[in-house]
Write a protein that holds these residues in place. Structure first.
Motif, PDB file in Angstrom:
ATOM      1  N   GLN A  46     -51.794   9.658   0.098  1.00 28.81           N
ATOM      2  CA  GLN A  46     -50.858   9.230   0.732  1.00 28.81           C
ATOM      3  C   GLN A  46     -49.343   9.365  -0.255  1.00 28.81           C
ATOM      4  O   GLN A  46     -48.481   9.459   0.508  1.00 28.81           O
ATOM      5  N   LEU A  47     -49.699   9.515  -1.598  1.00 27.84           N
ATOM      6  CA  LEU A  47     -48.210   9.795  -2.186  1.00 27.84           C
ATOM      7  C   LEU A  47     -47.874  11.137  -1.648  1.00 27.84           C
ATOM      8  O   LEU A  47     -46.648  11.606  -1.415  1.00 27.84           O
ATOM      9  N   ARG A  48     -48.778  12.238  -1.444  1.00 26.73           N
ATOM     10  CA  ARG A  48     -48.455  13.379  -1.178  1.00 26.73           C
ATOM     11  C   ARG A  48     -47.778  13.344   0.198  1.00 26.73           C
ATOM     12  O   ARG A  48     -46.573  14.034   0.624  1.00 26.73           O
ATOM     13  N   ALA A  49     -48.392  12.537   1.235  1.00 19.02           N
ATOM     14  CA  ALA A  49     -47.776  12.377   2.610  1.00 19.02           C
ATOM     15  C   ALA A  49     -46.488  11.848   2.726  1.00 19.02           C
ATOM     16  O   ALA A  49     -45.599  12.229   3.225  1.00 19.02           O
ATOM     17  N   GLN A  50     -46.432  10.754   1.605  1.00 21.14           N
ATOM     18  CA  GLN A  50     -45.155  10.222   1.820  1.00 21.14           C
ATOM     19  C   GLN A  50     -43.757  11.052   1.191  1.00 21.14           C
ATOM     20  O   GLN A  50     -42.918  10.921   1.662  1.00 21.14           O
ATOM     21  N   TYR A  51     -44.085  11.901   0.338  1.00 22.02           N
ATOM     22  CA  TYR A  51     -42.933  12.656  -0.379  1.00 22.02           C
ATOM     23  C   TYR A  51     -43.122  14.191   0.174  1.00 22.02           C
ATOM     24  O   TYR A  51     -42.474  14.840  -0.490  1.00 22.02           O
ATOM     25  N   GLY A  52     -44.196  14.616   0.817  1.00 27.26           N
ATOM     26  CA  GLY A  52     -44.069  15.904   1.457  1.00 27.26           C
ATOM     27  C   GLY A  52     -44.196  16.820   0.210  1.00 27.26           C
ATOM     28  O   GLY A  52     -43.671  17.893   0.465  1.00 27.26           O
ATOM     29  N   ASP A  53     -44.964  16.566  -0.628  1.00 30.56           N
ATOM     30  CA  ASP A  53     -45.140  17.322  -1.665  1.00 30.56           C
ATOM     31  C   ASP A  53     -46.577  17.227  -2.296  1.00 30.56           C
ATOM     32  O   ASP A  53     -47.102  16.088  -2.562  1.00 30.56           O
ATOM     33  N   PRO A  54     -47.085  18.376  -2.796  1.00 28.13           N
ATOM     34  CA  PRO A  54     -48.351  18.052  -3.382  1.00 28.13           C
ATOM     35  C   PRO A  54     -48.526  17.433  -4.641  1.00 28.13           C
ATOM     36  O   PRO A  54     -49.588  16.703  -4.954  1.00 28.13           O
ATOM     37  N   LEU A  55     -47.624  17.467  -5.378  1.00 31.45           N
ATOM     38  CA  LEU A  55     -47.293  16.570  -6.596  1.00 31.45           C
ATOM     39  C   LEU A  55     -48.335  17.174  -7.752  1.00 31.45           C
ATOM     40  O   LEU A  55     -47.508  17.031  -8.870  1.00 31.45           O
ATOM     41  N   PHE A  56     -49.572  17.388  -7.523  1.00 33.56           N
ATOM     42  CA  PHE A  56     -50.470  17.930  -8.393  1.00 33.56           C
ATOM     43  C   PHE A  56     -51.262  18.863  -7.703  1.00 33.56           C
ATOM     44  O   PHE A  56     -51.638  18.591  -6.893  1.00 33.56           O
ATOM     45  N   ARG A  68     -41.586  18.465  -8.293  1.00 35.30           N
ATOM     46  CA  ARG A  68     -41.253  17.103  -7.830  1.00 35.30           C
ATOM     47  C   ARG A  68     -41.804  16.032  -8.522  1.00 35.30           C
ATOM     48  O   ARG A  68     -41.165  14.967  -8.758  1.00 35.30           O
ATOM     49  N   ALA A  69     -43.084  16.171  -8.941  1.00 32.82           N
ATOM     50  CA  ALA A  69     -43.671  15.185  -9.845  1.00 32.82           C
ATOM     51  C   ALA A  69     -42.805  15.234 -11.065  1.00 32.82           C
ATOM     52  O   ALA A  69     -42.867  13.763 -11.542  1.00 32.82           O
ATOM     53  N   ASP A  70     -42.402  16.172 -11.814  1.00 37.54           N
ATOM     54  CA  ASP A  70     -41.818  16.063 -12.970  1.00 37.54           C
ATOM     55  C   ASP A  70     -40.379  15.223 -12.836  1.00 37.54           C
ATOM     56  O   ASP A  70     -40.099  14.398 -13.737  1.00 37.54           O
ATOM     57  N   ALA A  71     -39.754  15.415 -11.635  1.00 37.41           N
ATOM     58  CA  ALA A  71     -38.482  14.692 -11.542  1.00 37.41           C
ATOM     59  C   ALA A  71     -38.667  13.272 -11.117  1.00 37.41           C
ATOM     60  O   ALA A  71     -38.128  12.287 -11.449  1.00 37.41           O
ATOM     61  N   MET A  72     -40.068  12.928 -10.489  1.00 37.26           N
ATOM     62  CA  MET A  72     -40.321  11.610 -10.106  1.00 37.26           C
ATOM     63  C   MET A  72     -40.558  10.663 -11.529  1.00 37.26           C
ATOM     64  O   MET A  72     -40.559   9.308 -11.373  1.00 37.26           O
ATOM     65  N   ILE A  73     -41.356  11.292 -12.257  1.00 37.87           N
ATOM     66  CA  ILE A  73     -42.129  10.663 -13.465  1.00 37.87           C
ATOM     67  C   ILE A  73     -41.430   9.608 -14.087  1.00 37.87           C
ATOM     68  O   ILE A  73     -41.585   8.623 -14.613  1.00 37.87           O
ATOM     69  N   GLY A  74     -40.038   9.999 -14.512  1.00 36.27           N
ATOM     70  CA  GLY A  74     -39.162   9.032 -15.288  1.00 36.27           C
ATOM     71  C   GLY A  74     -38.696   7.993 -14.485  1.00 36.27           C
ATOM     72  O   GLY A  74     -38.822   6.694 -14.868  1.00 36.27           O
ATOM     73  N   PRO A  75     -38.032   8.183 -13.227  1.00 36.46           N
ATOM     74  CA  PRO A  75     -37.953   6.827 -12.274  1.00 36.46           C
ATOM     75  C   PRO A  75     -39.131   5.946 -12.128  1.00 36.46           C
ATOM     76  O   PRO A  75     -39.013   4.612 -12.220  1.00 36.46           O
ATOM     77  N   ALA A  76     -40.365   6.663 -11.984  1.00 34.82           N
ATOM     78  CA  ALA A  76     -41.479   5.879 -11.592  1.00 34.82           C
ATOM     79  C   ALA A  76     -41.970   5.114 -12.800  1.00 34.82           C
ATOM     80  O   ALA A  76     -42.228   3.758 -12.715  1.00 34.82           O
ATOM     81  N   ARG A  77     -41.559   5.430 -14.029  1.00 33.54           N
ATOM     82  CA  ARG A  77     -42.081   4.871 -15.123  1.00 33.54           C
ATOM     83  C   ARG A  77     -41.005   3.745 -15.411  1.00 33.54           C
ATOM     84  O   ARG A  77     -41.428   2.604 -15.947  1.00 33.54           O
TER      85      ARG A  77
END
Length: 307
Positions: A46-56, A68-77
């Motif tokens: 679901q995460l991958r589909a929402q952001y259009g990226d494998p993330l991991f 993309r996951a590197d860029a997201m982790i700060g705001p997510a936390r």
């Protein structure tokens, strides 16, 4: 719509992102979440589909984050931390250190009967908490809803609907007289009740109950003095031969402090229950719960024959 325009995922997916970034393992993330590995795989999809990226992506050393996951982790936390703070906000109330100001709607009778022991207990448990006594009137419901009053205690029948309430104790009616009354002893019959001069208390819902009961029974009182409330009543009765008809708790309290005599009332007057009332907006407020608990601990009386 591009991925950057999408809203943040829900908390469970943010938590998954955080755990995968730390553990680099779907299996360990599932263990931390207490979920099965297939469920976590579905959430990751679901995460991958929402952001259009494998993330991991899988690597020999585990699930490696994409840029993309590197860029997201700060705001997510930051978002997760804000949600945790929001969940804790107002959840705790420490009476020992609180400086909160509580406002309690009550009648002047409650100033005499309820407020002294309530204040004494609050000072023991919460020495820096402040209390204010507010009037009970036709603005009380609005004040409770707005948080301008925390509790309303007494006979407040117009707060029965739409408010939480807890019955504290029942009230019946008594007569109060000078202990050295020249004509009355341990009892007062109906003839003497009509023959004696009375003090009338004009304020409060209870006064309306009394007036209606006397009218229904066709009992005529000779009201020589009418007061707006109970202030000064004890001193007046202790220096005159007047009779007062009032709820038992205020009657017994004034009798103890002014050397008066409590007599059974010869007129059948409907009893009522004293309740504490609060608005649904503050039902889960920790400070409000504490204040209600102190009130119940002091004044709640189990009913002999509960309905």
């Amino acid at each position: 719509m591009c991925a950057d325009d999408l809203s943040l995922p829900d908390t469970r997916l943010l938590r998954l992102l955080d755990l995968l970034y730390d553990t680099r393992s779907v299996t360990r993330a599932a263990e931390h979440l207490g979920l099965s590995q297939p469920t976590v795989s579905i959430w990751l999809a679901q995460l991958r589909a929402q952001y259009g990226d494998p993330l991991f992506v899988r690597t020999p050393s585990g699930m490696a984050p994409t840029p993309r996951a590197d860029a997201m982790i700060g705001p997510a936390r930051e978002a997760l931390d804000a949600m945790r703070r929001l969940g804790r906000a107002g959840a705790d109330f420490d009476p020992a250190t609180s400086t909160r100001h509580f406002r309690i709607g009550m009648t002047d009778a409650s100033h005499i009967t309820l407020l002294p022991p309530w204040l004494a207990q609050v000072r023991v448990l919460a020495p820096s908490v402040r209390l204010s006594a507010a009037r009970i009137d036709d603005t009380t419901a609005q004040a409770l809803a707005a948080g301008e009053v925390d509790l309303a205690v007494g006979l407040v029948p117009w707060l029965e609907a739409g408010f939480y309430q807890q019955t504290l104790y029942p009230q019946d009616w008594v007569c109060l007289v000078n202990a050295r009354h020249p004509r009355l002893g341990a009892t007062i019959d109906l003839a003497a009740y009509e023959a004696e001069a009375h003090v009338g208390i004009a304020a409060g819902t209870g006064a309306r109950l009394l007036a209606q009961a006397l009218a229904d029974a066709d009992v005529q009182r000779q009201v020589l003095l009418e007061l707006p409330g109970f202030l000064g009543l004890g001193a007046i009765l202790s220096t005159t031969d007047l009779v007062a008809t009032l709820p038992r708790q205020i009657g017994e309290t004034l009798a103890r402090t002014n050397g008066l005599r409590v007599l059974a009332c010869p007129v059948a007057i409907p009893g009522f229950t004293v309740k504490q009332h609060w608005h649904a907006r503050y039902h889960h407020d920790a400070g409000n719960r504490w204040l209600r608990g102190v009130c119940a601990a002091l004044f709640l009386r189990p009913q002999a024959n509960p309905p």
